[in-house]
Design an enzyme around this catalytic site. Sequence first.
Site, short mmCIF file in Angstrom:
data_model
loop_
_atom_site.label_atom_id
_atom_site.label_comp_id
_atom_site.label_asym_id
_atom_site.label_seq_id
_atom_site.Cartn_x
_atom_site.Cartn_y
_atom_site.Cartn_z
N ARG A 1 70.11 98.86 64.94
CA ARG A 1 69.90 98.08 63.71
C ARG A 1 68.98 96.90 64.03
NH1 ARG A 1 73.40 93.46 61.48
NH2 ARG A 1 72.30 93.10 59.55
N TYR B 1 83.39 88.30 63.16
CA TYR B 1 83.47 87.54 64.41
C TYR B 1 84.83 86.89 64.64
CZ TYR B 1 78.57 88.42 65.04
OH TYR B 1 77.37 89.06 65.23
N HIS C 1 66.70 89.43 57.23
CA HIS C 1 67.62 88.74 58.15
C HIS C 1 67.03 87.35 58.38
CE1 HIS C 1 70.80 89.52 61.49
NE2 HIS C 1 70.55 88.23 61.48
N GLU D 1 77.87 94.20 62.74
CA GLU D 1 77.82 93.23 63.85
C GLU D 1 79.23 92.91 64.29
OE1 GLU D 1 75.73 89.51 63.24
OE2 GLU D 1 74.09 90.55 62.21
N GLN E 1 65.04 86.52 65.94
CA GLN E 1 65.82 86.23 67.14
C GLN E 1 65.25 86.86 68.41
OE1 GLN E 1 69.72 87.15 64.93
NE2 GLN E 1 70.33 85.57 66.35
N ASN F 1 71.11 90.73 55.23
CA ASN F 1 72.11 90.37 56.20
C ASN F 1 72.77 89.05 55.81
OD1 ASN F 1 73.38 90.69 58.95
ND2 ASN F 1 72.57 88.62 59.11
N GLU F 2 74.06 89.10 55.50
CA GLU F 2 74.90 87.91 55.35
C GLU F 2 74.44 86.97 54.23
OE1 GLU F 2 75.30 86.15 59.25
OE2 GLU F 2 76.39 87.87 60.03
N ASN G 1 80.00 92.30 59.04
CA ASN G 1 79.84 91.52 60.27
C ASN G 1 81.12 90.72 60.46
OD1 ASN G 1 77.27 92.52 60.27
ND2 ASN G 1 76.25 90.56 59.96
N TRP H 1 76.86 93.35 68.35
CA TRP H 1 75.93 92.22 68.36
C TRP H 1 76.05 91.52 69.70
CZ3 TRP H 1 72.00 90.93 65.26
CH2 TRP H 1 71.35 89.72 65.57
N GLU I 1 69.78 82.09 69.14
CA GLU I 1 70.96 82.00 68.28
C GLU I 1 70.80 80.84 67.29
OE1 GLU I 1 73.35 83.94 67.48
OE2 GLU I 1 74.50 82.43 66.37
N TRP I 2 69.79 80.92 66.46
CA TRP I 2 69.57 80.03 65.33
C TRP I 2 69.72 78.54 65.69
CZ3 TRP I 2 67.04 83.13 62.43
CH2 TRP I 2 67.39 84.47 62.33
O1 IFM Z 1 73.22 85.82 65.72
C1 IFM Z 1 73.89 85.92 64.51
C2 IFM Z 1 73.25 86.96 63.62
O2 IFM Z 1 71.91 86.70 63.39
C3 IFM Z 1 73.94 87.01 62.28
N1 IFM Z 1 75.38 87.16 62.44
C4 IFM Z 1 76.05 86.30 63.38
C5 IFM Z 1 75.34 86.32 64.71
C6 IFM Z 1 76.06 85.40 65.71
O3 IFM Z 1 76.11 84.10 65.23
#
Ligand code: IFM
Length: 457
Positions: A77, A301, A121, A361, A20, A165-166, A299, A408, A415-416
Amino acid sequence: MALIGFPKDFLWGTATSSYQIEGAATEDGRGESIWDRFSKTPGKVGDGTNGDVACDHYHRYREDIALMKSLGMQAYRFSVAWPRILPTGRGKVNPKGLDFYNRLVDGLLEAGITPFVTLYHWDLPQALQDQGGWPRRSTAEAFVEYTEVVARALGDRVKNWITHNEPWCISLLSHEKGLHAPGLKDFRLALAASHHVLLSHGWAVPVIRAASPGAQVGITLNLSPAEPASASAADYDAFRHHDGYFNRWFLDPLYGRHYPADMIADYIKAGHLPSEGFTVVQPGDLEAIAVDTDFLGVNYYNRAVLRSDKVPEEKNHPRTVHLAPESEWTEMGWEVHPDSLRKLLTRLHVDYGPRKLYVTENGASFSTPPDAQGRVPDEKRLNFLRDHFLAARKAMDAGAPLAGYFVWSFMDNFEWDRGYAQRFGIVWVDYKTQQRIPKDSALWYRDVIKANGVQVP
Ligand code: IFM
């Protein structure tokens, strides 16, 4: 004003990931990753962009460390790009790749910032994908080899490690829904991937400990605190399924409880698993996955509210609905719901008993640009962070062993599948000039860190 204080050793930090922010996609021997391939496949990233340059952090890391230091950051991180270290996934190590992370770690330590390293990640070497990727057990073996190389190189100075990660995103978002690299839509492969990601975590933890004496090791999950839309039995069942799919599928095996039986039954019923069950699991795997860890990274959101009717185009899952029209929404379309963070941390403490928790995050996408004076008045992000910090504090009052918080993200970045259209940073990035401007939220966060607490009226 009153100060809501945090414990004196509480760690305040910020987070990013390699693909990213780094850019330098073909420099110093870096191999191709699945995200290079995916982002350059037409139609996969909303704005047609990719991470070739991103925030050019590979060249600007010194400036970025200095900025973090000026904001008082205590911890950072970041993730290591596997294809920089092993360009084809296994075998020959690329010393220049290791050099970069050596310089980054040394720079952080000189600045008094504690590095937290995430090993994976999402930037899997494309060569491993070509051999089948995470749905294959050999990728878990390759991850352990890669882990050993990185832990040996950095383990004398890095003492905080996150394996993955995730895992939900690595497996289901990427192999079932196809929204992230490698962009597959096959539920069986997605479930196999989830197992191999967890297995590779279990195998990697002792390898990290051996190479990095005294290390604290954990894994980061993206968790989805959920609730039924009504008290009906059908909505409750929709909630159960969602909680199993996002949360328990990962938490239960990590904490020694096997994969959840209700989800195995759901998946057999829906034809996602054969009638014999989750056959990729081999003897000894569950013991490996349940390895003792030092912390769980969370993480968070947004929350999910579930109703029993199915999403037509997603026949596998119950519908998520918006319960509170008065809620605020971020530009990702995610509901702002701080109390769900409190509930989530409290639930993890009560149901799973991790030794320690970190919010690895939490943050929000709002694209507030610089004003005429060059200031970025991102009040919505500031309010978001304040309310989530306070919610986390309440969970600590209820006993949750929260040891730190990583916002984060440190800066706006790729952003992917949304490309550069979404901005999560507390630092604005002008992608044309690569200028960084700390937003109001960053300046406010600096004060929070300094006071080790949040001022409330
Ligand atoms: O940007 C992402 C991150 O790479 C992984 N967790 C969620 C973030 C926001 O979408």
